[in-house]
Each structure stands twice: as C-alpha cells, then as structure tokens.
Design a protein around this motif. Structure first.
Motif, PDB file in Angstrom:
ATOM      1  N   PRO A 182       0.979  -1.268  -0.123  1.00 57.18           N
ATOM      2  CA  PRO A 182      -0.030   0.082  -0.132  1.00 57.18           C
ATOM      3  C   PRO A 182       0.737   1.214   0.022  1.00 57.18           C
ATOM      4  CG  PRO A 182      -0.772  -1.346   1.527  1.00 57.18           C
ATOM      5  CD  PRO A 182       0.798  -2.147   1.077  1.00 57.18           C
ATOM      6  N   ARG A 183       0.465   2.204  -0.599  1.00 60.98           N
ATOM      7  CA  ARG A 183       1.005   3.769  -0.745  1.00 60.98           C
ATOM      8  C   ARG A 183       0.398   4.669   0.015  1.00 60.98           C
ATOM      9  NH1 ARG A 183       4.850   3.994  -4.688  1.00 60.98           N
ATOM     10  NH2 ARG A 183       4.672   6.391  -4.693  1.00 60.98           N
TER      11      ARG A 183
ATOM     12  N   THR B 258     -12.714   6.152  -4.564  1.00 61.04           N
ATOM     13  CA  THR B 258     -12.664   5.501  -6.017  1.00 61.04           C
ATOM     14  C   THR B 258     -12.171   3.943  -5.952  1.00 61.04           C
ATOM     15  OG1 THR B 258     -10.512   6.333  -6.767  1.00 61.04           O
ATOM     16  CG2 THR B 258     -12.573   7.644  -6.921  1.00 61.04           C
TER      17      THR B 258
ATOM     18  N   TYR C 108      -9.279   8.062   1.703  1.00 62.28           N
ATOM     19  CA  TYR C 108      -8.893   9.251   2.515  1.00 62.28           C
ATOM     20  C   TYR C 108      -9.332   9.110   3.782  1.00 62.28           C
ATOM     21  CZ  TYR C 108     -13.332  11.036   2.893  1.00 62.28           C
ATOM     22  OH  TYR C 108     -14.696  11.449   3.424  1.00 62.28           O
TER      23      TYR C 108
ATOM     24  N   GLU D  95      -3.523  -2.087  -3.703  1.00 63.13           N
ATOM     25  CA  GLU D  95      -3.886  -2.939  -4.758  1.00 63.13           C
ATOM     26  C   GLU D  95      -3.877  -4.436  -3.873  1.00 63.13           C
ATOM     27  OE1 GLU D  95      -1.121  -4.155  -8.079  1.00 63.13           O
ATOM     28  OE2 GLU D  95      -2.250  -2.481  -9.107  1.00 63.13           O
TER      29      GLU D  95
ATOM     30  N   LYS E 190      -3.961   9.818   2.991  1.00 63.77           N
ATOM     31  CA  LYS E 190      -4.559   9.098   1.857  1.00 63.77           C
ATOM     32  C   LYS E 190      -3.930   7.909   1.728  1.00 63.77           C
ATOM     33  CE  LYS E 190      -2.069  11.332  -1.813  1.00 63.77           C
ATOM     34  NZ  LYS E 190      -2.331  11.861  -3.059  1.00 63.77           N
TER      35      LYS E 190
ATOM     36  N   LEU F 214      -3.198   4.339  -1.190  1.00 64.89           N
ATOM     37  CA  LEU F 214      -3.689   3.716  -2.345  1.00 64.89           C
ATOM     38  C   LEU F 214      -3.463   2.070  -2.099  1.00 64.89           C
ATOM     39  CD1 LEU F 214      -4.563   3.822  -5.512  1.00 64.89           C
ATOM     40  CD2 LEU F 214      -2.011   4.015  -5.970  1.00 64.89           C
TER      41      LEU F 214
ATOM     42  N   THR G 239     -13.003   4.934   1.538  1.00 71.64           N
ATOM     43  CA  THR G 239     -12.840   4.654   0.041  1.00 71.64           C
ATOM     44  C   THR G 239     -13.395   5.746  -0.850  1.00 71.64           C
ATOM     45  OG1 THR G 239     -12.606   2.030   0.576  1.00 71.64           O
ATOM     46  CG2 THR G 239     -12.954   2.971  -1.708  1.00 71.64           C
TER      47      THR G 239
ATOM     48  N   MET H  86      -8.483   3.963  -3.935  1.00 73.61           N
ATOM     49  CA  MET H  86      -7.895   5.081  -3.206  1.00 73.61           C
ATOM     50  C   MET H  86      -8.778   5.556  -2.111  1.00 73.61           C
ATOM     51  SD  MET H  86      -7.808   8.746  -2.917  1.00 73.61           S
ATOM     52  CE  MET H  86      -8.755   9.433  -4.332  1.00 73.61           C
TER      53      MET H  86
ATOM     54  N   THR I 149      -8.326  -2.173  -6.988  1.00 78.14           N
ATOM     55  CA  THR I 149      -7.408  -1.154  -6.668  1.00 78.14           C
ATOM     56  C   THR I 149      -8.377  -0.090  -6.089  1.00 78.14           C
ATOM     57  OG1 THR I 149      -5.881  -1.492  -8.481  1.00 78.14           O
ATOM     58  CG2 THR I 149      -6.000   0.716  -7.564  1.00 78.14           C
TER      59      THR I 149
END
Length: 320
Positions: A224-225, A285, A304, A234, A230, A232, A283, A302, A300
């Motif tokens: 995870p990034r 998107t 916040y 996958e 926030k 992101l 979440t 994204m 996937t």
C-alpha cells in the motif's frame, strides 16, 4: 452449461431485459471485466468471447441491465452491488474467436442522472431537496444518507426557497459541494449519498462506528502507498470494496510511503503516526479487474481520512 474457470477464478454475467427477465448467463464463456466505481457514477467494460450472433444483436438493443458475479476457488460467490446498462457494443473477429465488448454505464445515471428537471423547493433541507429531485424526474429512486450528522441533514439555508433547472446529476454535484458528500449509485435504483467529514466533525458523523474492511498483507498485490491523509491499495479482487467502504490498515505489516520508502513497521504504530491520523480510511474510488481465463484478479482503491478543514463562511454551507 459447464462453468469456465482458470486459476480458480470464476466470472459470470447475468443479463436481464427491461422486465428483469434473465436473457443471458455467461457461464461457460470467457469473460474479462473492468469496473470503475467513482465518486459520482460508475462505468464498466465487459468482454465476452464467442457469443452467438443473435445474442450480440439482442445485446446491441441496449435495453435491460447486467449483474456481475465472481468466485475464487471454493470461497463464497460475490455479487457486485451495481446495475449496468449497455451503452455501446463492439464485436470483432479474432481468429479463432469472436470478441464482444460491452461498454456500460451506471443504470441510475441513465434513468435518473441525465434527466432535465425544473423545480422549486420550500425550506430546502437536503432530504427535501432530494425528494423533490426524484419527484421532478419522475423516477423511482431511493436515497440513502451515510455518515451524515443530524444537524447537517436537518440544516435549512437562510434562503426560504431553492430553485433548480438542469440535470439531476448537476443538482447532486452542486449539493455535494455544499453539503460535502459523494454520490454512490447502487443496485435497485438506490442513490447513496456519503458524507465526507472533516477532522472537526468526524465524531458527529458516526463514521467511526461503521464496520470496517480489515486489510491484510497476504491479500495485497503490492505494498500500500501511504500519503498525507490518503492511501492507495492494490489487493486480490474483492467486490465488497466500494465507494464509502472503511479500510482498516492496522493489520498491515509493510507499506510504502508516497515518496517510495518502505517500512517494515505496522501502520498502526509508525506510518500511521507519521501521517497524523488513525488507521481507518474511507474509500473514494475503486477499480475491479478480473477474468476467468487470465490471471487478472485485482481490486485497486484510493481512500482518504478526514483532515482539519478551513472555515466556510458561505451562509448556504451547513456547519457540521
């Protein structure tokens, strides 16, 4: 019909006509899909191999809607809680196969969001405004209100009347800026308005009490990034992750910062503290991609988390 499965991945589409009668079940056919769940309306591309010409012709009429079902090995079957209508059909011969691509739009957008309306609302609280929208559009729509503080839902701006002329989507976009929410269309003509709290009104929203989806390192396709407020991710495909899902990062073991540095510490202890917040992200998107023929099987997302916002002086903005 024998179900087609490779890598333990099962994908099935059910296509219904405008009367909700099943007209196509893709079991036994190769299906690839790419679903995009946004903060407004959703879209999808379904690729089906070797459909009969008469079936392609029937799908090209663009009536009815599609439901997506997936299963991995012997795990429970998942259903994507969205309805899609076919907007465009493209079919081509790729010897020895014929390939049909269905480009789909959110059903609610088609029957509701694009409609032109003219209306006037007295004492325009958010609920009254939305009820007036549905009535003006002559659409059988149910609104859900997620995470809204009571004082925001009941807030009535100083103006005694609200007037709108334009599309329903335009009205909801304007309301979303005013009341701080995103729009999430769901199956069954349901429009879910999801409140986006700031740091100073998160507790009033009740968001902290909502059940969360706990992320696990073994389900991640990549680290995870983490950025400021926030994240992101996958992960392996999971249709239960959608707009508004609360992602809990406290069980993750490794992560990568937005700058690319990896940490072996748990997010709950170090990375979480570095970005000044708790381990729960909302979440915004989501993209789901999968196939019952290739090894593609990924979600996937994204997300916040609320941050302290600036003071709003607009009299039409509710104070949460």
């Amino acid at each position: 019909m024998t179900t087609l499965t490779k890598f333990g991945q099962t994908v099935r589409l059910s296509v219904y006509d405008s009367n909700s009668k099943l007209i196509l079940d893709t079991s036994g056919l190769r299906v690839d899909f790419h679903v995009s769940i946004q903060a407004t309306w959703n879209a999808a591309k379904f690729t089906i191999y070797n459909l009969a010409p008469e079936t392609i012709k029937q799908l090209s009429k663009g009536k009815g809607y599609i439901r997506l079902f997936t299963q991995l090995h012997d795990m429970p079957t998942q259903e994507l809680n969205y309805d899609f209508v076919i907007n465009n059909v493209f079919s081509v011969k790729q010897v020895p196969n014929s390939v049909t691509e269905l480009y789909c739009l959110d059903r609610s957008k088609v029957i509701f969001g694009d409609k032109q309306v003219q209306m006037q609302v007295t004492n325009p609280t958010l609920k009254r405004y939305c009820e007036a929208l549905a009535k003006a559009a002559k659409a059988d729509i149910t609104f859900k209100y997620t995470d809204f503080p009571v004082n925001v839902l009941d807030y009535s701006p100083p103006s005694p009347k609200a007037v709108w002329s334009g599309t329903v989507l335009g009205a909801l976009t304007k309301l979303g800026r005013q009341y701080s929410f995103t729009v999430n269309a769901e199956a069954g003509n349901v429009i879910n308005l999801i409140f986006q709290p700031k740091d100073d009104n998160q507790k009033q929203s009740g968001q902290d009490k909502r059940p969360s989806y706990v992320l696990k390192t073994e389900n991640m396709r990549s680290n995870p990034r983490i950025g400021i407020a926030k994240i992101l991710i996958e992960s392996n495909l999971d249709l239960s992750i959608r707009n508004g899902t609360i992602l809990d990062t406290s069980k993750l073991i490794t992560a990568t910062t937005a700058e690319g540095f990896q940490t072996a510490a748990t997010l709950a202890n170090q990375v979480q503290a570095a970005v000044e917040g708790n381990a729960r992200y909302v979440t915004l998107t989501v993209e789901h991609k999968g196939s019952n023929y290739t090894n593609q099987w990924v979600t996937t997302a994204m997300a916040y988390k609320p941050v302290k916002g600036t003071k709003m002086d607009d009299p039409d903005c509710p104070k949460g």
